[in-house]
Design a protein around this motif. Structure first.
Motif, PDB file in Angstrom:
ATOM      1  N   LEU A 185       0.783  -1.176  -0.148  1.00 40.17           N
ATOM      2  CA  LEU A 185      -0.212  -0.041   0.000  1.00 40.17           C
ATOM      3  C   LEU A 185       0.928   1.143  -0.142  1.00 40.17           C
ATOM      4  O   LEU A 185       1.590   1.368   0.935  1.00 40.17           O
ATOM      5  CB  LEU A 185      -0.925   0.063   1.212  1.00 40.17           C
ATOM      6  CG  LEU A 185      -1.725   1.402   1.522  1.00 40.17           C
ATOM      7  CD1 LEU A 185      -2.685   1.500   0.423  1.00 40.17           C
ATOM      8  CD2 LEU A 185      -2.355   1.271   2.779  1.00 40.17           C
ATOM      9  N   ASP A 186       0.772   2.132  -0.833  1.00 44.77           N
ATOM     10  CA  ASP A 186       1.266   3.378  -1.213  1.00 44.77           C
ATOM     11  C   ASP A 186       0.380   4.429  -0.359  1.00 44.77           C
ATOM     12  O   ASP A 186      -0.741   4.759  -1.157  1.00 44.77           O
ATOM     13  CB  ASP A 186       1.760   3.908  -2.353  1.00 44.77           C
ATOM     14  CG  ASP A 186       2.606   4.990  -2.451  1.00 44.77           C
ATOM     15  OD1 ASP A 186       2.521   5.610  -1.466  1.00 44.77           O
ATOM     16  OD2 ASP A 186       3.030   5.348  -3.436  1.00 44.77           O
ATOM     17  N   GLY A 195       4.707   3.321  -4.679  1.00 46.36           N
ATOM     18  CA  GLY A 195       3.864   2.336  -5.385  1.00 46.36           C
ATOM     19  C   GLY A 195       4.583   1.910  -6.474  1.00 46.36           C
ATOM     20  O   GLY A 195       4.673   0.492  -6.919  1.00 46.36           O
ATOM     21  N   ILE A 196       4.933   2.663  -7.486  1.00 49.32           N
ATOM     22  CA  ILE A 196       5.369   2.190  -8.736  1.00 49.32           C
ATOM     23  C   ILE A 196       6.850   1.508  -8.550  1.00 49.32           C
ATOM     24  O   ILE A 196       7.081   0.674  -9.107  1.00 49.32           O
ATOM     25  CB  ILE A 196       5.636   3.752  -9.689  1.00 49.32           C
ATOM     26  CG1 ILE A 196       4.337   4.222 -10.040  1.00 49.32           C
ATOM     27  CG2 ILE A 196       6.580   3.147 -10.848  1.00 49.32           C
ATOM     28  CD1 ILE A 196       4.429   5.656 -10.540  1.00 49.32           C
ATOM     29  N   VAL A 206      -0.286  -3.668  -5.800  1.00 47.91           N
ATOM     30  CA  VAL A 206       0.020  -2.483  -5.349  1.00 47.91           C
ATOM     31  C   VAL A 206      -1.109  -1.661  -5.337  1.00 47.91           C
ATOM     32  O   VAL A 206      -1.858  -1.429  -6.183  1.00 47.91           O
ATOM     33  CB  VAL A 206       1.300  -1.631  -5.968  1.00 47.91           C
ATOM     34  CG1 VAL A 206       1.449  -0.418  -5.480  1.00 47.91           C
ATOM     35  CG2 VAL A 206       2.370  -2.491  -6.057  1.00 47.91           C
ATOM     36  N   HIS A 207      -1.627  -1.103  -3.992  1.00 49.50           N
ATOM     37  CA  HIS A 207      -2.629  -0.151  -4.032  1.00 49.50           C
ATOM     38  C   HIS A 207      -2.273   1.306  -3.638  1.00 49.50           C
ATOM     39  O   HIS A 207      -1.091   1.435  -2.947  1.00 49.50           O
ATOM     40  CB  HIS A 207      -3.656  -0.539  -2.912  1.00 49.50           C
ATOM     41  CG  HIS A 207      -4.312  -1.902  -3.039  1.00 49.50           C
ATOM     42  ND1 HIS A 207      -5.118  -2.455  -2.319  1.00 49.50           N
ATOM     43  CD2 HIS A 207      -4.428  -2.637  -4.227  1.00 49.50           C
ATOM     44  CE1 HIS A 207      -5.602  -3.748  -2.907  1.00 49.50           C
ATOM     45  NE2 HIS A 207      -4.916  -3.839  -4.027  1.00 49.50           N
ATOM     46  N   ILE A 289       3.523  -1.369   3.886  1.00 48.77           N
ATOM     47  CA  ILE A 289       3.102   0.137   3.688  1.00 48.77           C
ATOM     48  C   ILE A 289       4.024   0.873   3.671  1.00 48.77           C
ATOM     49  O   ILE A 289       4.769   1.054   4.583  1.00 48.77           O
ATOM     50  CB  ILE A 289       1.888   0.162   5.052  1.00 48.77           C
ATOM     51  CG1 ILE A 289       0.838  -0.736   4.882  1.00 48.77           C
ATOM     52  CG2 ILE A 289       1.422   1.715   4.909  1.00 48.77           C
ATOM     53  CD1 ILE A 289      -0.205  -0.351   6.002  1.00 48.77           C
ATOM     54  N   LEU A 290       3.950   1.754   2.431  1.00 47.04           N
ATOM     55  CA  LEU A 290       5.071   2.635   2.309  1.00 47.04           C
ATOM     56  C   LEU A 290       4.141   4.160   2.365  1.00 47.04           C
ATOM     57  O   LEU A 290       3.223   4.203   1.767  1.00 47.04           O
ATOM     58  CB  LEU A 290       5.380   2.668   1.097  1.00 47.04           C
ATOM     59  CG  LEU A 290       6.006   1.299   0.694  1.00 47.04           C
ATOM     60  CD1 LEU A 290       6.504   1.160  -0.793  1.00 47.04           C
ATOM     61  CD2 LEU A 290       7.091   0.752   1.581  1.00 47.04           C
ATOM     62  N   THR A 291       4.955   4.909   3.113  1.00 50.49           N
ATOM     63  CA  THR A 291       4.389   6.564   3.468  1.00 50.49           C
ATOM     64  C   THR A 291       5.360   7.381   3.446  1.00 50.49           C
ATOM     65  O   THR A 291       6.257   6.913   4.194  1.00 50.49           O
ATOM     66  CB  THR A 291       3.379   6.237   4.339  1.00 50.49           C
ATOM     67  OG1 THR A 291       2.662   7.475   4.368  1.00 50.49           O
ATOM     68  CG2 THR A 291       3.954   5.945   5.771  1.00 50.49           C
ATOM     69  N   SER A 292       5.259   8.747   2.840  1.00 48.18           N
ATOM     70  CA  SER A 292       6.226   9.672   3.064  1.00 48.18           C
ATOM     71  C   SER A 292       5.738  10.962   3.307  1.00 48.18           C
ATOM     72  O   SER A 292       4.471  11.307   2.722  1.00 48.18           O
ATOM     73  CB  SER A 292       6.866   9.543   1.600  1.00 48.18           C
ATOM     74  OG  SER A 292       7.661  10.983   1.615  1.00 48.18           O
TER      75      SER A 292
END
Length: 371
Positions: A185-186, A195-196, A206-207, A289-292
């Motif tokens: 999850l982005d 996500g890319i 990938v969401h 889960i990736l988050t910036s």
């Protein structure tokens, strides 16, 4: 270079939202956003001569105009923070965005550029095409008229590529984080580069989620399409879609990945997690889960924490990139880690620190009872 912010609190009698209505003013703002030579002093003078009052607003104002360069767009030395009165929370209902059957339409009127080997649409061009107030959310004209990157409850910064995104991409590469067979999850995706990156790493699914539907439809989805089709987009030769020919891929290479692996969502985090949990199909929780730059505002911490709690697999990992502190807003790594510690659900650890300029961190989160 010194990292400076102006902190101010403004109030008006009725706490109403006032948006610049003068067409020439909007056009001037658009031209300025594309002119990197406009000075900081000019921007400050402009802001001081116009009354801008907002309700429910937290505004991050750029002292210099936007450029098409993502690194220039997220330079913290060029930002100021204004905290304006908040009247009532506003949550956008979450929804899923369908992937168009005709990819060509997604990239219409888009100009593609390349950063870190990934395609992304030129955001300034997108702003120009959406600045006529015709879009449902109208976040572009509001952002331009306010010289703002954040308007709480209205626009949450998705039209800008923030620098910690590149920090996290670098870390994922250096640490050789594996995406194969992983569900990713982005979260707060904006341009969707994280996500890319996972998609290119052969993630199973990938969401992408962002607060604003405009960001998903005009920025995220086109970026994913461009990278899944090698930037081809079935260009009809009109010259409006540009790409470096040396980096083209065959159109069919990643097209199945877009159709079968990707889903796109907009809306507030609590609404998003409820949408995912209420679906007809059993939810496959996320391995990663990736988050910036999503912890700038402590008022969002509860919703972010609960969303991760509900959607992360029991053995999953969260990789979060953030500045040490967001001046004028109050958020940052240390206050977020304290919040995590008090909730006593996740364990967190710092896995990388960037100590040049304002300190930036990459932290890893996992459930305390995970293996």
């Amino acid at each position: 270079m010194a990292f400076q912010f102006n902190f101010s609190i403004e109030e008006d009698e009725e706490n109403e939202v006032e948006i610049f209505g003068d067409t020439m003013l909007q056009l001037g703002s658009i031209q300025a956003s594309l002119n990197p030579e406009r000075s900081t002093e000019d921007s400050k003078e402009f802001l001081s001569t116009e009354k801008v009052a907002y309700t429910e607003s937290l505004i991050v104002s750029e002292a210099t105009p936007r450029t098409a360069d993502p690194v220039a767009n997220c330079n913290p030395d060029k930002s100021q923070v204004h905290v304006l009165p908040k009247k009532q929370a506003c949550f956008k209902v979450a929804k899923e965005h369908n992937i168009p059957e005709d990819f060509r339409k997604v990239l219409e009127n888009k100009v593609l550029e390349v950063v870190r080997g990934l395609y992304y649409v030129n955001i300034s061009v997108v702003e120009m095409t959406l600045s006529d107030n015709s879009h449902e959310e109208d976040i572009v004209s509001k952002s331009i008229s306010s010289h703002s990157d954040l308007i709480t409850g209205i626009y949450e910064g998705g039209l800008k590529i923030w620098e910690c995104t590149f920090d996290l991409m670098d870390y994922l590469s250096e640490a050789e984080i594996q995406f194969v067979n992983k569900t990713v999850l982005d979260l707060g995706c904006g341009a969707g580069l994280l996500g890319i990156f996972a998609l290119k790493g052969n993630a199973e699914k990938v969401h992408f989620q962002d607060y604003n539907s405009t960001v998903i439809s005009e920025i995220t989805l086109p970026n994913v399409v461009a990278n899944c089709t090698g930037g081809d987009g079935d260009d009809d030769g009109d010259g409006r879609i540009s790409e470096p020919s040396s980096k083209r891929h065959k159109k069919a290479d990643f097209r199945p990945a877009l159709i079968y692996k990707c889903r796109f969502f907009s809306g507030e985090w609590t609404e998003f997690s409820q949408l995912m949990l209420s679906g007809r199909k059993p939810l496959s929780k996320y391995d990663l889960i990736l988050t910036s730059e999503t912890i700038y505002n402590p008022e969002y911490y509860s919703a972010l924490h609960d969303t991760i709690f509900k959607l992360l697999d029991k053995n999953g990992r969260v990789y979060l990139a953030s500045k040490a502190h967001y001046f004028g807003v109050g958020g940052g790594v240390h206050i977020f880690e304290k919040f995590i510690e008090e909730r006593n659900v996740f364990r967190s650890r710092t896995v990388k620190v960037h100590d040049e300029g304002l300190m930036r961190y990459i932290i890893e989160m996992s459930f305390k009872n995970s293996s």
